[in-house]
Motif scaffolding. Structure first.
Motif, PDB file in Angstrom:
ATOM      1  N   GLU A  29      35.045   5.052  12.390  1.00 13.77           N
ATOM      2  CA  GLU A  29      35.414   6.353  12.945  1.00 13.77           C
ATOM      3  C   GLU A  29      35.185   7.465  11.919  1.00 13.77           C
ATOM      4  OE1 GLU A  29      36.383   7.362  16.019  1.00 13.77           O
ATOM      5  OE2 GLU A  29      35.717   5.342  16.553  1.00 13.77           O
ATOM      6  N   LYS A  32      30.857   7.020  10.555  1.00 10.87           N
ATOM      7  CA  LYS A  32      29.777   7.437  11.458  1.00 10.87           C
ATOM      8  C   LYS A  32      29.275   8.841  11.144  1.00 10.87           C
ATOM      9  CE  LYS A  32      32.903   9.155  15.085  1.00 10.87           C
ATOM     10  NZ  LYS A  32      33.351   8.955  16.487  1.00 10.87           N
ATOM     11  N   TYR A  33      30.116   9.676  10.544  1.00 11.62           N
ATOM     12  CA  TYR A  33      29.679  11.032  10.213  1.00 11.62           C
ATOM     13  C   TYR A  33      28.735  11.060   9.013  1.00 11.62           C
ATOM     14  CZ  TYR A  33      33.459  12.263  13.367  1.00 11.62           C
ATOM     15  OH  TYR A  33      34.270  12.368  14.479  1.00 11.62           O
ATOM     16  N   TYR A  34      28.610   9.940   8.303  1.00 10.92           N
ATOM     17  CA  TYR A  34      27.702   9.858   7.153  1.00 10.92           C
ATOM     18  C   TYR A  34      26.367   9.211   7.519  1.00 10.92           C
ATOM     19  CZ  TYR A  34      31.864  10.991   4.463  1.00 10.92           C
ATOM     20  OH  TYR A  34      32.990  11.617   3.966  1.00 10.92           O
ATOM     21  N   CYS A  35      26.232   8.777   8.778  1.00 11.81           N
ATOM     22  CA  CYS A  35      24.959   8.193   9.221  1.00 11.81           C
ATOM     23  C   CYS A  35      24.706   8.540  10.684  1.00 11.81           C
ATOM     24  CB  CYS A  35      24.963   6.677   9.021  1.00 11.81           C
ATOM     25  SG  CYS A  35      26.301   5.806   9.874  1.00 11.81           S
ATOM     26  N   GLU A  36      25.158   9.718  11.100  1.00 12.60           N
ATOM     27  CA  GLU A  36      25.094  10.106  12.503  1.00 12.60           C
ATOM     28  C   GLU A  36      23.649  10.301  12.952  1.00 12.60           C
ATOM     29  OE1 GLU A  36      27.498  13.141  15.507  1.00 12.60           O
ATOM     30  OE2 GLU A  36      27.665  13.333  13.328  1.00 12.60           O
ATOM     31  N   ARG A  37      23.358   9.891  14.167  1.00 16.12           N
ATOM     32  CA  ARG A  37      22.024  10.018  14.737  1.00 16.12           C
ATOM     33  C   ARG A  37      21.964  11.226  15.680  1.00 16.12           C
ATOM     34  NH1 ARG A  37      18.968   5.200  14.860  1.00 16.12           N
ATOM     35  NH2 ARG A  37      19.950   3.508  13.700  1.00 16.12           N
ATOM     36  N   PHE A  38      20.855  11.961  15.629  1.00 15.98           N
ATOM     37  CA  PHE A  38      20.686  13.122  16.496  1.00 15.98           C
ATOM     38  C   PHE A  38      19.433  12.979  17.366  1.00 15.98           C
ATOM     39  CE2 PHE A  38      23.092  14.545  12.815  1.00 15.98           C
ATOM     40  CZ  PHE A  38      24.169  15.191  13.426  1.00 15.98           C
ATOM     41  N   ASN A  42      20.228   7.179  19.969  1.00 22.90           N
ATOM     42  CA  ASN A  42      21.478   7.228  19.208  1.00 22.90           C
ATOM     43  C   ASN A  42      22.468   6.137  19.599  1.00 22.90           C
ATOM     44  OD1 ASN A  42      22.166   8.145  21.709  1.00 22.90           O
ATOM     45  ND2 ASN A  42      23.042  10.094  21.041  1.00 22.90           N
ATOM     46  N   GLN A  43      22.051   5.250  20.502  1.00 24.40           N
ATOM     47  CA  GLN A  43      22.898   4.120  20.887  1.00 24.40           C
ATOM     48  C   GLN A  43      22.050   2.845  20.924  1.00 24.40           C
ATOM     49  OE1 GLN A  43      24.692   5.364  24.614  1.00 24.40           O
ATOM     50  NE2 GLN A  43      26.421   6.291  23.546  1.00 24.40           N
ATOM     51  N   ASP A  48      25.125   0.102  14.133  1.00 23.93           N
ATOM     52  CA  ASP A  48      25.212   0.274  12.683  1.00 23.93           C
ATOM     53  C   ASP A  48      26.341  -0.580  12.102  1.00 23.93           C
ATOM     54  OD1 ASP A  48      23.123   2.078  12.617  1.00 23.93           O
ATOM     55  OD2 ASP A  48      24.412   3.830  12.837  1.00 23.93           O
TER      56      ASP A  48
END
Length: 306
Positions: A29, A32-38, A42-43, A48
């Motif tokens: 939780e 995920k902000y350190y490896c977020e996909r844009f 992304n799913q 990950d």
């Protein structure tokens, strides 16, 4: 008898895998902000969390350190757990995107699971090389974060990074890392100490002779009530008579300081044995070198959480 032992070992392996996976999912939780996909992808089918679990489990539990060997082991023994594993190239590319997540995971492990017996006012510090190739060759990997340096302990020139570690002293045990920094190999230990750690208040540091800077250490004592203790360094130009007078006291002091800081050298040996962190000759990119550094630290210290 032997069948029972094998069953118990298999059970322990499964429990360890599940524990690592649940721990990663619980912390993801934040991770995920350190490896977020844009992107639209992304799913992915292989998450990950599963990539990190495979990497940490195989390295920690099975002792495979190369990414190719980790993937091969997972293909042979873990496909029932991770049926969407895919090929090696995809696995390696996905792993290299998780640099930030591994970095943050190491911070969580070292902060949230700090042992209670740490001496918070006493710190040991030293550095260790992360070698991408020998100094006889021209280093071409990860030039943004690595260069040529010299390791006095091994008496070698090398290309790569240097891992600087500040650890809380634990009497009779390995120190617990308070902070770990990675720099290019040419950066000196004293520069890192002065810039990153010298302003910590009320701290007693134990280092080797490279941290000898009398004027700076006196100023640090006045401003921050912190002191750097190192083995006695011989003063140039001192007469033989004076040397003989103070030799016994200097030897006793140097021995005492060396005994206190010796566990940090043992910690480096433990990291090399546990995660083979010093050898990075198979790394081929900047992201790969960062995953090598932070991922192997996470594999070594995941035992604190499970």
């Amino acid at each position: 008898m032997y069948l029972g032992i094998l069953i118990n070992l298999f059970y322990i392996m499964k429990v360890t895998l599940v524990r690592i996976y649940f721990f990663i999912c619980d912390k993801f939780e934040e991770l995920k902000y350190y490896c977020e996909r844009f992107s639209n992808n992304n799913q992915p089918e292989l998450t990950d969390q599963e990539i990190m679990t495979i990497y940490l489990y195989v390295m920690h539990q099975q002792g495979h350190f190369k990414v190719k060997h980790i993937h091969r082991f997972a293909c042979e023994y873990l496909t029932s757990w991770f049926p969407k594993l895919g090929n090696y190239q995809a696995f390696d590319n996905r792993l290299n995107r998780l640099t930030g997540a591994f970095n943050r995971l190491v911070e969580i492990l070292l902060t949230d699971f700090r042992p209670e017996d740490c001496c918070l006012d006493q710190s040991l510090l030293d550095s260790m090389p992360i070698i991408t190739c020998s100094g006889k060759r021209l280093g071409k990997v990860a030039r943004e974060i690595s260069n040529k340096g010299y390791c006095s302990t091994k008496s070698i020139y090398y290309y790569g990074m240097k891992m600087h570690l500040l650890g809380f002293r634990r009497i009779g045990k390995l120190p617990h890392p308070e902070q770990i920094l990675f720099t290019p190999a040419s950066v000196s230990d004293t520069s890192v100490y002065k810039q990153a750690w010298s302003e910590l208040d009320g701290r007693m540091f134990f280092g080797d002779k490279i941290y000898s800077d009398l004027d700076f250490n006196e100023e640090m004592m006045k401003k921050h009530n912190s002191e750097m203790l190192i083995p006695i360094k011989e003063v140039k130009g001192m007469s033989d008579e004076i040397k003989q007078r103070i030799k016994a006291a200097d030897d006793l002091f140097s021995t005492a300081v060396s005994r206190i800081r010796q566990p940090i050298e043992a910690l480096f040996n433990w990291l090399i044995e546990k995660a083979d962190i010093q050898k990075a000759s198979k790394v081929r990119s900047t992201k790969g070198l960062l995953v090598h550094a932070f991922g192997r630290l996470a594999a070594a210290y995941i035992t604190l959480a499970i």
